[in-house]
Motif scaffolding. Structure first.
Motif, PDB file in Angstrom:
ATOM      1  N   UNK A 198       0.833  -1.207   0.000  1.00  0.00           N
ATOM      2  CA  UNK A 198       0.000   0.000   0.000  1.00  0.00           C
ATOM      3  C   UNK A 198       0.871   1.263   0.000  1.00  0.00           C
ATOM      4  N   UNK A 199       0.294   2.335  -0.505  1.00  0.00           N
ATOM      5  CA  UNK A 199       1.007   3.602  -0.569  1.00  0.00           C
ATOM      6  C   UNK A 199       0.980   4.353   0.756  1.00  0.00           C
ATOM      7  N   UNK A 258      -1.855   8.239  -3.469  1.00  0.00           N
ATOM      8  CA  UNK A 258      -1.471   7.159  -4.384  1.00  0.00           C
ATOM      9  C   UNK A 258      -1.410   7.671  -5.835  1.00  0.00           C
ATOM     10  N   UNK A 259      -2.410   8.454  -6.218  1.00  0.00           N
ATOM     11  CA  UNK A 259      -2.414   9.017  -7.576  1.00  0.00           C
ATOM     12  C   UNK A 259      -1.242   9.963  -7.780  1.00  0.00           C
ATOM     13  N   UNK A 260      -0.943  10.757  -6.748  1.00  0.00           N
ATOM     14  CA  UNK A 260       0.183  11.701  -6.854  1.00  0.00           C
ATOM     15  C   UNK A 260       1.504  10.959  -7.018  1.00  0.00           C
ATOM     16  N   UNK A 261       1.703   9.873  -6.250  1.00  0.00           N
ATOM     17  CA  UNK A 261       2.919   9.072  -6.388  1.00  0.00           C
ATOM     18  C   UNK A 261       3.011   8.479  -7.791  1.00  0.00           C
ATOM     19  N   UNK A 262       1.909   7.940  -8.283  1.00  0.00           N
ATOM     20  CA  UNK A 262       1.896   7.276  -9.586  1.00  0.00           C
ATOM     21  C   UNK A 262       2.213   8.253 -10.713  1.00  0.00           C
ATOM     22  N   UNK A 263       1.724   9.481 -10.579  1.00  0.00           N
ATOM     23  CA  UNK A 263       1.987  10.492 -11.612  1.00  0.00           C
ATOM     24  C   UNK A 263       3.425  10.979 -11.561  1.00  0.00           C
ATOM     25  N   UNK A 264       3.952  11.132 -10.356  1.00  0.00           N
ATOM     26  CA  UNK A 264       5.283  11.729 -10.204  1.00  0.00           C
ATOM     27  C   UNK A 264       6.421  10.767 -10.500  1.00  0.00           C
ATOM     28  N   UNK A 265       6.241   9.494 -10.141  1.00  0.00           N
ATOM     29  CA  UNK A 265       7.332   8.527 -10.287  1.00  0.00           C
ATOM     30  C   UNK A 265       6.962   7.450 -11.314  1.00  0.00           C
ATOM     31  N   UNK A 289       5.860   1.293  -7.836  1.00  0.00           N
ATOM     32  CA  UNK A 289       5.422  -0.117  -7.835  1.00  0.00           C
ATOM     33  C   UNK A 289       3.946  -0.268  -8.206  1.00  0.00           C
ATOM     34  N   UNK A 290       3.685  -1.106  -9.179  1.00  0.00           N
ATOM     35  CA  UNK A 290       2.306  -1.304  -9.634  1.00  0.00           C
ATOM     36  C   UNK A 290       1.498  -2.196  -8.693  1.00  0.00           C
ATOM     37  N   UNK A 291       2.184  -2.939  -7.835  1.00  0.00           N
ATOM     38  CA  UNK A 291       1.484  -3.829  -6.901  1.00  0.00           C
ATOM     39  C   UNK A 291       0.774  -3.052  -5.803  1.00  0.00           C
ATOM     40  N   UNK A 292       1.245  -1.872  -5.528  1.00  0.00           N
ATOM     41  CA  UNK A 292       0.693  -1.105  -4.407  1.00  0.00           C
ATOM     42  C   UNK A 292      -0.726  -0.612  -4.673  1.00  0.00           C
ATOM     43  N   UNK A 293      -1.560  -0.755  -3.647  1.00  0.00           N
ATOM     44  CA  UNK A 293      -2.876  -0.147  -3.636  1.00  0.00           C
ATOM     45  C   UNK A 293      -2.794   1.091  -2.748  1.00  0.00           C
ATOM     46  N   UNK A 294      -3.926   1.747  -2.515  1.00  0.00           N
ATOM     47  CA  UNK A 294      -3.904   2.986  -1.736  1.00  0.00           C
ATOM     48  C   UNK A 294      -3.834   2.725  -0.236  1.00  0.00           C
ATOM     49  N   UNK A 295      -4.761   1.875   0.286  1.00  0.00           N
ATOM     50  CA  UNK A 295      -4.853   1.730   1.739  1.00  0.00           C
ATOM     51  C   UNK A 295      -5.077   0.283   2.196  1.00  0.00           C
ATOM     52  N   UNK A 296      -5.797  -0.517   1.403  1.00  0.00           N
ATOM     53  CA  UNK A 296      -6.055  -1.917   1.747  1.00  0.00           C
ATOM     54  C   UNK A 296      -5.305  -2.818   0.762  1.00  0.00           C
ATOM     55  N   UNK A 297      -4.369  -3.642   1.232  1.00  0.00           N
ATOM     56  CA  UNK A 297      -3.569  -4.494   0.328  1.00  0.00           C
ATOM     57  C   UNK A 297      -4.436  -5.306  -0.635  1.00  0.00           C
ATOM     58  N   UNK A 298      -4.097  -5.203  -1.926  1.00  0.00           N
ATOM     59  CA  UNK A 298      -4.705  -5.995  -2.996  1.00  0.00           C
ATOM     60  C   UNK A 298      -6.171  -5.688  -3.258  1.00  0.00           C
ATOM     61  N   UNK A 299      -6.760  -4.763  -2.503  1.00  0.00           N
ATOM     62  CA  UNK A 299      -8.199  -4.512  -2.625  1.00  0.00           C
ATOM     63  C   UNK A 299      -8.491  -3.053  -2.985  1.00  0.00           C
TER      64      UNK A 299
END
Length: 311
Positions: A246-247, A289-296, A300-310
């Protein structure tokens, strides 16, 4: 030797479009923060933290670190000003949000007069879970106070006073509501007794430790004076391994602590407060999570926002 071309900056009121200020010979390397300081000299009551400057009246406010020459403007720039209202620093905000619930809960735990029936004034509950809940609630907010003072690093960011009042009403009010039922003379212990309380206590303590570990990791992520940005990653501390999935594991652990507290007290208001907290933290986590994905690009694509895998 190159000659510096200075900028002219015209500041208009975002609502009335009336010109408020004209800044001449502005260095092109000036930041929005610098322009706010110049504007503040013309209008002392609008200190920089209270200002929002936009390139269009309907745009989002420009960041303080944005450089004038890098903006899509010519040498004659027009900016629109909005008053954000009175502001307070984040340290004050966190202290206000944490001290209130801590003190409010005490009133109900010690059953001060006029809260319950007069015959229960300054009496104590016979149920051990009530004392454990008091210790957990106090520990939670004392930890937040310690983190605010010694762990969290705050920029010069602020929060509007009206938002602080709203947040304090939320945190203080819910603390009173939870405490009223948990410390009520007619409160009944959890259905599965000591076993349920002990398991919930383990969940609570583990999640509090995890939350603290994540805050330390985030604090150490960016060293003093470093301008490079990088996303958080797991360390040797096992509690940080949740970063694999998770992020925002700080929110995951925060949610887990309140779930544990809900199970421990078996109190409906606590469960409702946990649900509201989960909804809000999910919104914050998704935004981060969206900010991390846009900036970097290598995020890691496996990471979700707050609940693992969900989620």
């Amino acid at each position: 030797m190159s000659r510096t071309t200075f900028f002219e900056v015209k500041v208009l009121d975002a609502k009335t479009k009336e010109q408020l200020c004209f800044l001449d010979k502005v260095d092109p390397r000036s930041t929005i923060g610098d322009i706010k300081s110049l504007f503040h000299k013309a209008y002392p009551r609008w200190y920089p933290a209270r200002q929002a400057l936009m390139l269009d009246a309907k745009d989002k406010p420009l960041r303080d670190e944005a450089v004038l020459q890098n903006l899509p403007v010519g040498t004659a720039a027009t900016m629109y000003f909005t008053d954000l209202g009175p502001q307070l620093g984040w340290t004050v905000v966190f202290l206000a949000e944490c001290i209130g619930p801590l003190l409010t809960y005490l009133l109900f735990y010690f059953r001060v007069p006029y809260i319950y029936s007069h015959k229960y004034a300054f009496t104590s509950s016979p149920h051990p879970v009530v004392r454990i809940a008091f210790a957990c609630h106090s520990f939670h907010y004392m930890k937040r106070l310690i983190e605010t003072i010694f762990v969290h690093r705050f920029s010069h960011g602020t929060m509007p006073l009206r938002t602080i009042v709203r947040n304090c009403v939320y945190y203080w009010g819910f603390s009173a509501w939870l405490a009223f039922y948990i410390n009520h003379p007619l409160y009944t212990p959890p259905s599965y007794g000591e076993l349920q309380v002990n398991y919930a206590l383990v969940i609570f303590v583990m999640c509090e430790l995890g939350n603290f570990s994540i805050h330390l990791t985030l604090n150490n992520l960016r060293g003093e004076g470093s301008r490079s940005r990088r996303f958080p990653e797991p360390t040797k501390n096992p509690f940080t391994w949740l970063f694999i999935f998770v992020s925002c594991p700080n929110y995951t652990y925060e949610l887990g602590a309140w779930v544990g507290f809900s199970i421990m007290t078996q109190c409906l208001p606590v469960a409702f407060y946990t649900l509201l907290g989960f909804i809000q933290m999910t919104i914050w986590a998704k935004g981060k999570h969206r900010a991390y994905s846009r900036e970097f690009k290598d995020y890691p694509t496996l990471r979700m926002a707050i609940i693992p895998l969900i989620l």
